[in-house]
Design an enzyme around this catalytic site. Structure first.
Site, PDB file in Angstrom:
ATOM      1  N   ASN A 149       0.786  -1.113   0.052  1.00  0.00           N
ATOM      2  CA  ASN A 149       0.071   0.052  -0.064  1.00  0.00           C
ATOM      3  C   ASN A 149       0.807   1.659   0.050  1.00  0.00           C
ATOM      4  OD1 ASN A 149       0.915  -0.923   2.418  1.00  0.00           O
ATOM      5  ND2 ASN A 149      -0.891   0.043   3.694  1.00  0.00           N
ATOM      6  N   CYS A 320      -3.124   4.670   7.618  1.00  0.00           N
ATOM      7  CA  CYS A 320      -3.275   4.224   8.784  1.00  0.00           C
ATOM      8  C   CYS A 320      -2.199   4.472   9.735  1.00  0.00           C
ATOM      9  CB  CYS A 320      -3.423   2.426   8.793  1.00  0.00           C
ATOM     10  SG  CYS A 320      -5.169   2.102   8.151  1.00  0.00           S
TER      11      CYS A 320
HETATM   12  N1  PLP Z   1      -5.066  -3.892   3.834  1.00  0.00           N
HETATM   13  C1  PLP Z   1      -4.486  -2.921   3.023  1.00  0.00           C
HETATM   14  C2  PLP Z   1      -3.431  -3.224   2.009  1.00  0.00           C
HETATM   15  C3  PLP Z   1      -4.863  -1.498   2.961  1.00  0.00           C
HETATM   16  O1  PLP Z   1      -4.333  -0.687   2.354  1.00  0.00           O
HETATM   17  C4  PLP Z   1      -5.967  -1.284   3.870  1.00  0.00           C
HETATM   18  C5  PLP Z   1      -6.406   0.385   3.876  1.00  0.00           C
HETATM   19  O2  PLP Z   1      -5.676   1.184   3.803  1.00  0.00           O
HETATM   20  C6  PLP Z   1      -6.603  -2.170   4.419  1.00  0.00           C
HETATM   21  C7  PLP Z   1      -6.174  -3.417   4.378  1.00  0.00           C
HETATM   22  C8  PLP Z   1      -7.780  -1.821   5.326  1.00  0.00           C
HETATM   23  O3  PLP Z   1      -8.990  -1.657   4.748  1.00  0.00           O
HETATM   24  P1  PLP Z   1      -9.956  -0.981   5.326  1.00  0.00           P
HETATM   25  O4  PLP Z   1     -10.016   0.382   5.491  1.00  0.00           O
HETATM   26  O5  PLP Z   1     -11.351  -1.434   4.527  1.00  0.00           O
HETATM   27  O6  PLP Z   1     -10.102  -1.721   6.794  1.00  0.00           O
END
Ligand code: PLP
Length: 376
Positions: A149, A320
């Site tokens: 990400n 995050c």
């Molecule tokens: N996994 C990855 C690789 C992400 O980039 C994200 C959010 O940025 C998530 C999980 C979590 O997604 P959600 O916001 O739907 O919980």
């Protein structure tokens, strides 16, 4: 405004908005109620599940609706580990996962699970060779993201899957949040896969876990019979119903979008290469939807705020971790030095972005750099 933060979330497609608001008016019955309103919700919900399953080349009972990808990741990891601990307690995971993966792993340690973090290489990926080297007889689960990400690095999940399945009691879970509908995801060979609607121009509060029939999980939300007893709670029928349309539309535009975003990415790379002090941190082979860059003279925070004041939305690190002060763990793990890791910003693109916005971004970057006293 220029929104280059589509890996954090995306705008909701007008088609999705329209259907969703119609559903809110008409399809508010509890999908478990036996009366006609309930039966109507149930029937549309199951139709959506079947349509999604068809698009993913899996069976309808392999689709578990959830509220977000974080929940899907938690259910996949905690649910699988607790249900299969009689087979072993060793789990392999890459060292740059989303917090919903790493925190689930850390949580499992109190039950005696041994979590082994696999270091990514300088390209930002874990290799199948590394997984092979670290797999043991008691390894019950391997988990890795498909696309990183922060950098857009693409893990070789087909190769990793082959290694994982040399052990018949080991399962492979892939977080496909940043790859789904952008590049091909081979759902048919994965044991579990996570996707989220709000990353593909769908609704927030809507996601799913694809879980193969033979994979046993224990629920992490206790409740009723919903979602095969794996996710208690009244179904979010309108959101789950409109998810099928969200996915279908994204698939229909997939190739056209990939070409458009590739051109934008290519243009930005070329232009940034001519700016002194600019670095392109994402590798050429990364997914074009994510472009990680840095400027020598400005820390992430300063650059992010300067761009924000000009109406350009970007991220520093992943959203995050945006409130933590330290440098990007992903860049450090790839071997970048501290100064790049504290100066990086992430541009991430979606279906609404245009080449005109890319031109504008470069123009504004040059202005900001001039303000900060850099020679162009
Ligand atoms: N996994 C990855 C690789 C992400 O980039 C994200 C959010 O940025 C998530 C999980 C979590 O997604 P959600 O916001 O739907 O919980």
């Amino acid at each position: 405004m220029i929104f280059f933060d589509n890996s954090s979330t995306t705008s909701v497609r007008p088609e999705v908005r329209t259907v969703y608001s119609q559903l809110l008016e008409t399809t508010y019955g509890n999908a478990d109620s036996l009366h006609q309103l309930g039966r109507a919700s149930h029937s549309l919900l199951e139709k959506s599940r079947a349509n999604i399953a068809q698009l993913l080349h899996v069976s309808p009972n392999e689709i578990i609706f959830t509220g977000c990808a974080s929940e899907s990741n938690s259910l996949a990891i905690i649910g699988y580990a607790l249900a299969n601990q009689n087979r072993g307690k060793h789990i392999l995971v890459s060292n740059v996962e989303h917090p919903s993966v790493t925190n689930s792993m850390e949580w499992l340690k109190q039950f005696g699970f041994e979590i082994e973090y696999l270091p990514i290489n300088s390209n930002g990926i874990i290799t199948a060779e590394l997984v092979k080297e670290r797999m043991r007889k008691d390894t019950i689960l391997v988990s890795s993201m498909h696309v990183n990400n922060e950098m857009g690095a693409i893990n070789p999940i087909r190769e990793i899957e082959k290694v994982v399945h040399t052990n018949p009691t080991c399962a492979y879970h892939v977080d496909c949040v940043q790859s789904f509908t952008k590049i091909d995801v081979p759902f048919e060979i994965l044991d579990m896969a996570t996707i989220s609607a709000h990353k593909i121009h769908g609704l927030k509060g809507s996601a799913l876990l694809m879980k193969k029939k033979n994979i046993k999980l224990v629920p992490i939300i206790q409740g009723g019979q919903q979602e095969q007893g794996l996710r208690g709670g009244t179904e979010n029928s309108p959101a789950n119903i409109v998810l099928a349309k969200t996915i279908r539309l994204a698939f229909e535009e997939k190739d056209e979008m990939y070409d458009k975003i590739s051109s934008i990415n290519h243009y930005l790379r070329n232009e940034l290469n001519t700016i002194e002090g600019a670095h392109i941190n994402s590798k050429e082979e990364a997914i074009p939807y994510i472009l990680n860059i840095s400027f020598d003279q400005m820390t992430s925070e300063v650059l992010l705020n300067a761009l924000d004041s000009k109406g350009i939305c970007v991220s520093a690190k992943s959203t995050c971790s945006s409130h933590s002060k330290n440098s990007s763990a992903t860049l450090l793990a790839m071997g970048y030095d501290e100064s790049i890791a504290t100066h990086m910003i992430r541009l991430s693109f979606g279906k609404d972005n245009t080449m005109e916005e890319a031109h504008q971004f470069i123009k504004i970057c040059k202005e900001i750099i001039q303000q900060y006293g850099l020679r162009l």
